[in-house]
Scaffold this motif. Sequence first.
Motif, short mmCIF file in Angstrom:
data_model
loop_
_atom_site.label_atom_id
_atom_site.label_comp_id
_atom_site.label_asym_id
_atom_site.label_seq_id
_atom_site.Cartn_x
_atom_site.Cartn_y
_atom_site.Cartn_z
N ASP A 144 40.03 -17.82 -0.74
CA ASP A 144 40.20 -17.88 -2.20
C ASP A 144 39.41 -16.77 -2.85
O ASP A 144 38.28 -16.48 -2.42
CB ASP A 144 39.73 -19.23 -2.74
CG ASP A 144 40.73 -20.34 -2.48
OD1 ASP A 144 41.93 -20.04 -2.45
OD2 ASP A 144 40.30 -21.49 -2.30
N PRO A 145 39.90 -16.16 -3.88
CA PRO A 145 41.21 -16.34 -4.52
C PRO A 145 42.30 -15.61 -3.74
O PRO A 145 42.02 -14.88 -2.79
CB PRO A 145 41.00 -15.70 -5.90
CG PRO A 145 39.99 -14.63 -5.66
CD PRO A 145 39.08 -15.18 -4.59
N ALA A 146 43.54 -15.80 -4.20
CA ALA A 146 44.69 -15.12 -3.57
C ALA A 146 44.54 -13.61 -3.76
O ALA A 146 43.86 -13.14 -4.68
CB ALA A 146 45.99 -15.62 -4.20
N PHE A 147 45.19 -12.85 -2.90
CA PHE A 147 45.16 -11.39 -2.97
C PHE A 147 46.26 -10.91 -3.91
O PHE A 147 47.40 -11.37 -3.83
CB PHE A 147 45.40 -10.79 -1.58
CG PHE A 147 44.32 -11.10 -0.60
CD1 PHE A 147 43.27 -10.20 -0.39
CD2 PHE A 147 44.32 -12.28 0.12
CE1 PHE A 147 42.26 -10.48 0.51
CE2 PHE A 147 43.32 -12.57 1.02
CZ PHE A 147 42.28 -11.67 1.22
N VAL A 148 45.93 -9.99 -4.79
CA VAL A 148 46.92 -9.34 -5.65
C VAL A 148 46.64 -7.85 -5.57
O VAL A 148 45.54 -7.40 -5.87
CB VAL A 148 46.82 -9.82 -7.11
CG1 VAL A 148 47.84 -9.09 -7.98
CG2 VAL A 148 47.01 -11.32 -7.21
N THR A 149 47.65 -7.09 -5.15
CA THR A 149 47.49 -5.65 -5.01
C THR A 149 48.83 -4.97 -5.22
O THR A 149 49.87 -5.61 -5.15
CB THR A 149 46.90 -5.29 -3.62
OG1 THR A 149 46.61 -3.90 -3.58
CG2 THR A 149 47.85 -5.64 -2.50
N HIS A 150 48.79 -3.68 -5.48
CA HIS A 150 50.05 -2.96 -5.60
C HIS A 150 50.45 -2.44 -4.23
O HIS A 150 49.60 -2.13 -3.40
CB HIS A 150 49.95 -1.81 -6.64
CG HIS A 150 48.98 -0.74 -6.26
ND1 HIS A 150 47.62 -0.86 -6.43
CD2 HIS A 150 49.20 0.47 -5.71
CE1 HIS A 150 47.04 0.24 -6.01
NE2 HIS A 150 47.95 1.06 -5.55
N VAL A 151 51.76 -2.39 -4.02
CA VAL A 151 52.31 -1.93 -2.75
C VAL A 151 53.42 -0.94 -3.05
O VAL A 151 53.86 -0.81 -4.19
CB VAL A 151 52.85 -3.10 -1.90
CG1 VAL A 151 51.73 -4.02 -1.44
CG2 VAL A 151 53.91 -3.89 -2.63
N GLY A 152 53.88 -0.25 -2.06
CA GLY A 152 54.96 0.70 -2.24
C GLY A 152 54.48 2.13 -2.08
O GLY A 152 53.30 2.39 -1.84
N GLY A 202 47.44 -2.97 0.85
CA GLY A 202 47.62 -1.73 0.11
C GLY A 202 48.33 -0.64 0.91
O GLY A 202 48.90 0.28 0.34
N GLU A 203 48.30 -0.73 2.23
CA GLU A 203 48.96 0.25 3.09
C GLU A 203 50.47 0.03 3.17
O GLU A 203 51.19 0.89 3.69
CB GLU A 203 48.39 0.17 4.52
CG GLU A 203 46.96 0.61 4.64
CD GLU A 203 46.36 0.25 5.99
OE1 GLU A 203 47.09 -0.25 6.89
OE2 GLU A 203 45.15 0.44 6.17
N GLN A 204 50.96 -1.07 2.67
CA GLN A 204 52.38 -1.40 2.80
C GLN A 204 53.20 -0.53 1.85
O GLN A 204 52.96 -0.54 0.64
CB GLN A 204 52.62 -2.88 2.52
CG GLN A 204 51.81 -3.82 3.40
CD GLN A 204 51.95 -3.49 4.88
OE1 GLN A 204 53.05 -3.46 5.41
NE2 GLN A 204 50.83 -3.25 5.53
N THR A 205 54.13 0.23 2.39
CA THR A 205 54.96 1.11 1.57
C THR A 205 56.41 0.67 1.52
O THR A 205 57.12 1.04 0.60
CB THR A 205 54.90 2.56 2.11
OG1 THR A 205 55.31 2.56 3.48
CG2 THR A 205 53.49 3.13 1.99
N ASP A 206 56.87 -0.11 2.46
CA ASP A 206 58.26 -0.55 2.51
C ASP A 206 58.37 -1.93 1.86
O ASP A 206 58.26 -2.97 2.52
CB ASP A 206 58.75 -0.58 3.96
CG ASP A 206 60.25 -0.82 4.06
OD1 ASP A 206 60.88 -1.15 3.03
OD2 ASP A 206 60.78 -0.68 5.18
N THR A 207 58.61 -1.92 0.55
CA THR A 207 58.65 -3.20 -0.17
C THR A 207 59.87 -4.04 0.20
O THR A 207 59.82 -5.26 0.11
CB THR A 207 58.62 -2.96 -1.70
OG1 THR A 207 59.71 -2.11 -2.06
CG2 THR A 207 57.31 -2.33 -2.11
N ASP A 208 60.96 -3.38 0.60
CA ASP A 208 62.14 -4.14 1.03
C ASP A 208 61.83 -4.93 2.31
O ASP A 208 62.26 -6.06 2.47
CB ASP A 208 63.33 -3.21 1.27
CG ASP A 208 63.86 -2.64 -0.04
OD1 ASP A 208 63.74 -3.31 -1.08
OD2 ASP A 208 64.38 -1.51 0.00
N ARG A 209 61.08 -4.32 3.20
CA ARG A 209 60.71 -4.99 4.45
C ARG A 209 59.79 -6.18 4.17
O ARG A 209 59.88 -7.22 4.82
CB ARG A 209 60.04 -4.01 5.41
CG ARG A 209 59.78 -4.60 6.77
CD ARG A 209 59.47 -3.52 7.79
NE ARG A 209 59.40 -4.11 9.11
CZ ARG A 209 58.27 -4.25 9.80
NH1 ARG A 209 57.14 -3.81 9.33
NH2 ARG A 209 58.29 -4.82 10.99
#
Length: 148
Positions: free
Chosen positions: A48-56, A98-105
């Motif tokens: 806790d708390p949940a993770f919120v981050t930007h991706v893509g 944060g390293e995630q770039t493929d939002t469709d995946r």
Amino acid sequence: MTLKPKHLLLALLIALPLASASFAQEDEEAGQEEQQEEPGVTDYIEMDPAFVTHVGKPGTKLTYLKAAVTIRASRETTRPAVEAHMPRLRHELVMLFGEQTDTDRLSGNEGQQALREEATSRINAVLEEQQTGESITGVLFTEFVVQK
């Protein structure tokens, strides 16, 4: 010197109970080891708390990921190690997300499963690096939202 049949039979009668007692003791010790390795404990540790981050990909429209994470452990002694290193574990997951770039995946089951496996691997790497002697058995996403 050769043994007579009577002496051979006598030697076998003496040795047989000793051998069976030895095997019984080994079986008992093996059973105790199995009990120590698999106590049947499942401990869920919420992060806790949940993770919120930007991706893509950089330079594209901002996409956010919200993930509520629960760690699954199979030993009672894992929780104190996880709690002691929680800031570092959270850091590793923030970096991973944060390293995630493929939002469709990320929106599909395969991508989420791969992310869970990588999260488990990174948490175990931290626990090993910190020489805790502990490891986790998995990461669960109790909430997972990708907002485009």
